[in-house]
Design an enzyme around this catalytic site. Sequence first.
Site: not given
Length: 145
Positions: A9, A43, A45, A67-68, A72, A75, A123
Site C-alpha cells: 500500500w 502496513s 500486515e 507508509c500510512v 478523513d 483509520h 521522506r
Amino acid sequence: KVGIVYAEWNEEITHALRDGAIKTLCDNGVNAEDITVASVPGSFELIFGASQMVKSGKYDAVIAIGCVIRGDTPHFDYVCQSVTQGVTMLNCSMIQPESGLMPNCPVIFSVLTTLDKQQALDRAGGRLGNKGVEGAVTAIKMANL
C-alpha cells in the site's frame, strides 16, 4: 543477514524506502544474497510479516517498511497505533521466552506516518532524505549491538 518486509500500500513511497534500504545495506557490506525482501498488502500486515522473519531465525535484523497517510477517517490512528505496538511487542518478545520468537533479532520501525502524500514523498528520497536508508543504518547498528 537482513530481512526486509514492506507494505504494498502506497507503493510509490514504500518501494523508494525499500530500494533505499537495500542500497544502503549493500553499500555497507551486506551481500545482496544475504538480504531477503518480502511484501505484505499493507502496513498493518507488517507485524505478521516481521514476526515470521524473526521466527525463522535466519536474520540478524528485520526492517519493517510502510507508509500510512492520514485520511478523513480515524483509520489512520488505528493503523499507526497497531503497527507501532506490534513492532514494539516483537522487540519486547525477545526478552520473553514464552513468546516463541528467536532472540537477538531487532525489528526496525521504518513506517512513515504522515499527514499527506507530500510529507511521505519528502521522506522517501525527497527533500528530507530517505527514511529507508535510516532504517538500514539502524538495522546494521542494532545487529552489531
